[in-house]
Write a protein that holds these residues in place. Structure first.
Motif, PDB file in Angstrom:
ATOM      1  N   VAL A 495       1.060  -0.053   5.013  1.00 54.15           N
ATOM      2  CA  VAL A 495       1.630   1.168   5.589  1.00 54.15           C
ATOM      3  C   VAL A 495       2.978   1.486   4.949  1.00 54.15           C
ATOM      4  CG1 VAL A 495       2.508   2.242   7.701  1.00 54.15           C
ATOM      5  CG2 VAL A 495       0.421   0.860   7.789  1.00 54.15           C
ATOM      6  N   ILE A 496       3.821   0.472   4.806  1.00 53.37           N
ATOM      7  CA  ILE A 496       5.149   0.679   4.210  1.00 53.37           C
ATOM      8  C   ILE A 496       5.005   1.054   2.735  1.00 53.37           C
ATOM      9  CG2 ILE A 496       7.352  -0.415   3.646  1.00 53.37           C
ATOM     10  CD1 ILE A 496       6.991  -2.189   6.110  1.00 53.37           C
ATOM     11  N   TRP A 498       2.480   2.470   1.090  1.00 54.09           N
ATOM     12  CA  TRP A 498       1.998   3.836   0.892  1.00 54.09           C
ATOM     13  C   TRP A 498       2.959   4.877   1.433  1.00 54.09           C
ATOM     14  CZ3 TRP A 498      -1.336   6.071  -2.182  1.00 54.09           C
ATOM     15  CH2 TRP A 498      -2.240   5.256  -2.851  1.00 54.09           C
ATOM     16  N   GLY A 499       3.776   4.488   2.394  1.00 55.76           N
ATOM     17  CA  GLY A 499       4.835   5.394   2.850  1.00 55.76           C
ATOM     18  C   GLY A 499       5.831   5.677   1.733  1.00 55.76           C
ATOM     19  N   ALA A 503       6.357   9.263  -0.176  1.00 58.64           N
ATOM     20  CA  ALA A 503       7.714   9.821  -0.215  1.00 58.64           C
ATOM     21  C   ALA A 503       8.092  10.177  -1.648  1.00 58.64           C
ATOM     22  CB  ALA A 503       8.715   8.815   0.363  1.00 58.64           C
TER      23      ALA A 503
END
Length: 524
Positions: A495-496, A498-499, A503
């Motif tokens: 999750v982090i 791909w965040g 961004a």
């Protein structure tokens, strides 16, 4: 076809798809065809130059190899050591003559295309004095894309064959790929044939999702540097440079800082794209930057900035010059009076020669030559004063291993590099001296009222500085941790990770400068 264009993305995607669909023995042909197609799209006339250079230098390298092979065969049957030494000297002399032809050919083309009009401009005033009313017209010369970069690569290859570091390539098409490999054509890095030979023809290239992810990360990082940071910083620095006469000293200083931001983001961003695209094909290129703005001296800066050019100059200019018989004699003569001077003077002269050539390489203008001599002079002076610096530091009880001292060295070096920009991105020496005058006139504080943002908005300054701060902290991590940022990101939870990717992906079009310009070093 610009690296940052949509057309380039389609071009690389199509080449990559075909590359991985074909068996390994055909993959290099895809790269060769793609490279020549890329060059033809830029300007078909350029194919004549790069094609001609390829054929001529291939034949010269093969000729040197045949001379060496025949010389080796002859010396095998010679028992007498003196006779064998003489035979080897004859072989070396023949190789040197052939190599000289190749070097003159390569740099002759480069010099004619890049410096003829500079020479004409300098000679015109003299000619007018001798013959009033007479004038030499400037020539309309076509300079092919990447001329300096592939010329330096080819010259390095010829030197390596002359020195016998490895055998000359026997396949002209393999050799053509080394010269024309399209990720390196726009702005380097300056490649070595033996390194690329291994990457092109010896390594197994199978598609890897992890490697592709790393490559795309680097390409996007390069896009962010170029399109968001460099192009926005350019709007600010260009305005200040063009209107320096009406600006306060600290605005001129800010303009120099923004130009440094632009220069680094532009050049290193282009390198990120080039290296990332090459990684998509499984080809590893030499790194060209290593956190240059964390350098603790000007010499250290040039070991971190445009690394492949510095390595080329060291291998093919600095060492041959410093170790030449003339420099050896000079060193021995000085050593009779001072061993310190006997050791350092040849090094100083070698650095001055290298940076004279670096300045000339940047462009056919006096301010570029002085730009090179500015850096070379500081490095030469530092070499001469090294003993005095150490003595002074010991006398003042300075802890040269402390963080405070390192921060001072980095700050001092960064300021010196910024001052050197007064001789870089300017029209001529008149502008250089005019900006220097404004910069050191501390009585013009009130001129701050003349600073205008009509050419750009304050948002442009904020965005370029914000994202440059992001680059700074990534560089700080690499400098201190000595690790790969990409591998660190890959180890984060999905999750982090791909965040961060999203961004980065959405930041580029959202904050891209309205006016985009080509890569600064593409004109080389």
């Amino acid at each position: 076809m610009a690296f940052t264009s949509f057309g380039f993305i389609i071009f690389v995607s199509a080449a990559g798809l075909l590359y991985y669909l074909l068996p390994k023995r055909f993959q290099w042909t895809v790269l060769l065809l793609a490279s020549y197609a890329f060059y033809a799209i830029a300007n078909p006339k350029g194919l004549l130059y790069i094609g001609g250079t390829t054929i001529v230098t291939f034949l010269i390298a093969r000729r040197m190899q045949r001379i060496q092979d025949r010389g080796d065969e002859k010396t095998l049957g010679i028992a007498d050591k003196a006779e064998k030494k003489e035979a080897r000297a004859r072989t070396k002399k023949r190789k040197k003559a052939v190599c000289a032809v190749g070097i003159v050919f390569c740099f002759g083309i480069l010099a004619f295309l890049k410096y003829t009009n500079f020479i004409i401009a300098e000679l015109t005033p003299l000619l007018q004095r001798l013959s009033p009313g007479r004038q030499i017209s400037m020539l309309d010369l076509f300079v092919p894309m990447g001329l300096s970069f592939y010329t330096f690569s080819v010259a390095g290859y010829l030197f390596d064959i002359y020195y016998g570091k490895y055998r000359a390539e026997e396949n002209i098409f393999h050799y053509a790929l080394f010269i024309s490999y399209f990720p390196t054509l726009v702005q380097g890095p300056i490649s070595r044939e033996n390194a690329l030979r291994h990457e092109f023809f010896e390594k197994e290239h199978k598609f890897s999702l992890t490697e592709a992810e790393f490559a795309i990360q680097r390409i996007l990082w390069g896009f962010l540097k170029k399109l968001v940071i460099a192009d926005r910083a350019s709007q600010v620095s260009k305005y200040i440079f063009e209107n320096y006469e009406s600006q306060a000293w600290f605005i001129v200083l800010f303009g120099l800082f923004m130009y440094s931001v632009e220069l680094y983001a532009d050049f290193s961003g282009g390198m990120d794209v080039a290296l990332g695209v090459s990684e998509l094909f499984g080809i590893k290129l030499s790194e060209n930057f290593r956190q240059p703005y964390f350098a603790t001296s000007v010499a250290d800066f040039w070991r971190r900035w445009h690394i492949t050019l510095g390595q080329w100059m060291k291998d093919y200019v600095f060492y041959p010059f410093s170790l030449s018989s003339g420099m050896q004699k000079l060193g021995k003569s000085l050593a009779a009076k001072s061993r310190y001077l006997g050791r350092t003077i040849p090094m100083c002269l070698g650095n001055l020669l290298v940076f004279f050539l670096v300045g000339l390489w940047h462009g056919a203008e006096w301010h570029f030559i002085l730009y090179g001599m500015f850096h070379g002079g500081i490095i030469a002076f530092s070499i001469l004063m090294e003993r005095a610096y150490k003595t002074s530091a010991d006398a003042l009880h300075i802890n040269r291993t402390s963080k405070a001292w390192k921060i001072w060295q980095i700050t001092r070096t960064f300021l010196i590099i910024n001052l050197g920009c007064l001789l870089d991105e300017v029209r001529d020496l008149k502008q250089s001296f005019g900006m220097a005058k404004q910069l050191f006139d501390f009585s013009n504080f009130k001129l701050v009222e003349n600073f205008s943002t009509k050419s750009f908005d304050k948002f442009t300054i904020g965005i370029s500085l914000f994202f440059f701060a992001c680059v700074f902290f990534v560089s700080l991590y690499k400098e201190n941790k000595k690790g790969s940022v990409r591998e660190r990101i890959a180890s984060l939870p999905l999750v982090i990770r791909w965040g961060l990717y999203l961004a980065l992906i959405f930041s580029i079009p959202a904050f891209q400068a309205s006016d985009t310009i080509g890569f600064m070093y593409a004109k080389f």
